[in-house]
Design an enzyme around this catalytic site. Structure first.
Site, short mmCIF file in Angstrom:
data_model
loop_
_atom_site.label_atom_id
_atom_site.label_comp_id
_atom_site.label_asym_id
_atom_site.label_seq_id
_atom_site.Cartn_x
_atom_site.Cartn_y
_atom_site.Cartn_z
N ASP A 313 0.92 -1.04 -0.05
CA ASP A 313 -0.04 0.08 0.01
C ASP A 313 0.95 1.34 -0.04
OD1 ASP A 313 -1.64 2.19 0.58
OD2 ASP A 313 -2.73 1.08 2.31
N ASP A 325 -2.62 6.81 -3.76
CA ASP A 325 -2.69 5.95 -2.61
C ASP A 325 -3.26 4.49 -3.12
OD1 ASP A 325 -3.30 4.49 -0.37
OD2 ASP A 325 -4.94 5.86 0.57
N HIS A 413 -11.91 6.88 1.27
CA HIS A 413 -11.86 8.07 1.99
C HIS A 413 -11.36 8.91 0.87
CE1 HIS A 413 -7.20 7.63 1.44
NE2 HIS A 413 -7.56 6.31 1.77
N HIS A 420 -5.40 11.28 3.55
CA HIS A 420 -6.93 11.15 4.23
C HIS A 420 -7.53 12.70 4.11
CE1 HIS A 420 -6.08 7.26 6.48
NE2 HIS A 420 -6.05 6.95 5.25
N ARG A 466 -5.75 -6.55 0.20
CA ARG A 466 -6.56 -5.26 0.08
C ARG A 466 -6.25 -4.99 -1.52
NH1 ARG A 466 -5.07 -2.67 4.16
NH2 ARG A 466 -3.17 -1.50 3.33
N1 GLY Z 1 -2.63 4.10 3.16
C1 GLY Z 1 -3.59 4.32 4.03
C2 GLY Z 1 -5.17 4.27 3.39
O1 GLY Z 1 -5.18 3.34 2.46
O2 GLY Z 1 -5.75 4.72 3.80
MN MN Z 2 -3.58 3.16 0.99
MN MN Z 3 -6.59 4.45 1.20
#
Ligand code: GLY
Ligand code: MN
Ligand code: MN
Length: 504
Positions: A313, A325, A413, A420, A466
């Site tokens: 990630d 992200d 998000h 974020h 994920r």
């Molecule tokens: N990398 C943090 C998130 O995915 O929110």
């Molecule tokens: Mn992330």
């Molecule tokens: Mn994220």
């Protein structure tokens, strides 16, 4: 402004004699005084400032960049300006410690933007050679007042004039400050208010605290919808991120061979992030095997082993501070096992459902609802929900939520200059709000089966998956900005085979 300069050390005396000072100040070629072109972003910042101006008519708005933060002794952390400051000035990367943007109300209405900052010091100054924090010998040259004005298209003044400017007409002009950006500037504003008798009572103190909070909230909320330039910056961030993922895959054999492969992966991604842009937008999560089940695994000390998955990630932040992200979960050997693929396909299906919900008119929270229903259905089909709990029961916000054992986080998000992004926006503007063209959000469902989860099938234990993409809402749906990073199980295997050939 900056923290106090750390204790000066007398073991590093600098020359003080007059002869030396004269010597070091002369014999340099004249400075290049040509002014820079107006920055591209400066075509977009006036509209942003205009919108802020309209929200707070007649008030003096104070938006600090923040100061340098000591890491140890005379060594500072790399500087990153406060996001609101960057958004309204256009300054990104490491610019400019101690600067403050003031929107000064004009008598005829609207605001005049004025940037207060520490300009380049002359060569006959002490700072030039002796100041390790700001001096040209130590950290390089900074812009002059004139060059900064030319670059940003706004008036500039020396930061030494800030305190007087904030105190001008105190009492008659109300001030608001983005408090968390710079404690010293916030203290200066507090002093001005105090001397003007504006914070004598508890009610007044509450009122100014709320006034400041409202400014910060407004700055955060304004960024929910990105302009075209911002969308292009996000594209640039995603492109860099895609190349960095390629580079990580190409180096997986080395990461495996060396041990502590998670760190190697972090380094390769960071190298490309730093080369393409400003760096990583947040600490990379490089999580092999069971580490993937620790959601914010950034220690990255583990080995990479064939047969395990690597959850990566990570996002490149470009110089304007916009960050991608993106998460991909890669089979370290290049091929998913049956159990890994079953979990992976479930997460991918959930993600596609979430992305399908990304369109104007839907609410932000509908994206999570769409994705989590698919997750819950798979958990039900696998027989993991408690006896008598079906999909609708577990999805009930008050009496269910059993599925959260395996996906405890939300699906989305907002994303932008902060990973974020827009975090101070009210629920009604964020979670409960309708999606609008120009918004950028992540869609990132996951399934996490911890190694010690006795309720999970044995073959699932130690697997965490994920999949995360960055989605721009458009007029009639959405654009997946990170779609160039393969994401179906088949495409991930083909991608790895293409890069690794026989090396995997
Ligand atoms: N990398 C943090 C998130 O995915 O929110
Ligand atoms: Mn992330
Ligand atoms: Mn994220």
């Amino acid at each position: 402004m900056s923290e106090k300069q750390p204790m000066s050390s007398d073991h590093r005396n600098r020359p003080k004699n007059k002869e030396f000072r004269e010597f070091i100040a002369r014999g340099w070629a004249p400075r290049d005084e040509r002014l820079p072109d107006l920055a591209e972003v400066a075509e977009w910042t006036p509209a942003r400032r205009e919108a802020l101006s309209e929200a707070f008519p007649g008030e003096r708005l104070v938006l600090p960049a923040g100061g340098l933060k000591v890491r140890s002794n005379d060594t500072d952390y790399v500087f990153r300006p406060h996001t609101a400051f960057s958004y309204f000035t256009g300054l990104g990367a490491d610019r400019e410690p101690d600067a403050v943007l003031v929107l000064e109300p004009r008598p005829e209405g609207g605001h005049e933007p004025i940037l207060y900052f520490r300009p380049l010091a002359p060569r006959d100054s002490e700072e030039f050679f002796a100041d390790s924090r700001y001096g040209e010998f130590w950290v390089g040259s900074r812009p002059t007042l004139e060059s900064m004005a030319a670059e940003l298209g706004i008036e500039t003044r020396h930061v030494e004039q800030l305190a007087d400017a904030l105190a001008k007409d105190a009492g008659a002009v109300s001030l608001r400050v983005v408090r968390d950006a710079d404690a010293e500037v916030a203290a200066t504003v507090d002093q001005v208010r105090s001397e003007a008798g504006l914070v004598a009572t508890e009610e007044q103190q509450t009122a100014v605290a709320e006034a400041d909070a409202e400014l910060a909230r407004h700055c955060s909320t304004m960024r929910l919808v990105k302009d075209e330039w911002e969308a292009d910056q996000m594209r640039l961030a995603c492109e860099g991120t895609a190349r960095a993922f390629d580079a990580v895959i190409a180096d997986l054999p080395e990461a495996k061979r060396r041990g502590r492969g998670e760190r190697w992966v972090e380094g390769i991604f960071g190298l490309h992030a730093r080369h393409h842009g400003n760096g990583v937008g947040y600490d990379s999560i490089c999580a092999a095997g069971n580490h993937a089940n620790t959601l914010h695994w950034i220690r990255n000390t583990g080995d990479l082993r064939d047969g395990d998955l690597l959850l990566l990630d990570a996002g490149v932040e470009v110089d304007s501070l916009f960050t991608a992200d993106v998460t991909r979960t890669l089979p370290i050997s290049g091929r998913f096992s049956d159990a890994q693929r079953r979990i992976y396909d479930a997460v991918h299906e959930a993600q596609q459902a979430g992305i399908a919900a990304c369109r104007p008119g839907n609410r932000f929270k509908d994206v999570h609802a769409a994705a989590i229903r698919v997750i819950a259905q798979h958990l039900f089909d696998w027989g993991l929900l408690p006896e008598g709990v079906d999909v609708d029961t577990t999805l009930d916000a008050d009496t269910g939520q059993y599925h959260r054992r395996w996906m405890v986080h939300g699906t989305s998000h907002h994303l932008g200059m902060d990973v974020h992004d827009c975090a101070m926006a009210l629920r009604e503007d964020y979670m409960d709000a309708e999606l609008r063209p120009g918004m950028v959000l992540t869609v990132e469902p996951g399934l996490y089966f911890k190694a010690d989860d006795e309720l999970a099938p044995a073959e699932f234990r130690g697997i965490g998956v994920r999949i995360e993409d960055d989605i721009l809402i458009t007029d009639d749906g959405c654009e997946n900005l990170s779609a160039m990073v393969p994401s179906t199980a088949d495409d991930v295997e083909a991608w790895m085979a293409r890069i690794l050939g026989d090396a995997g």
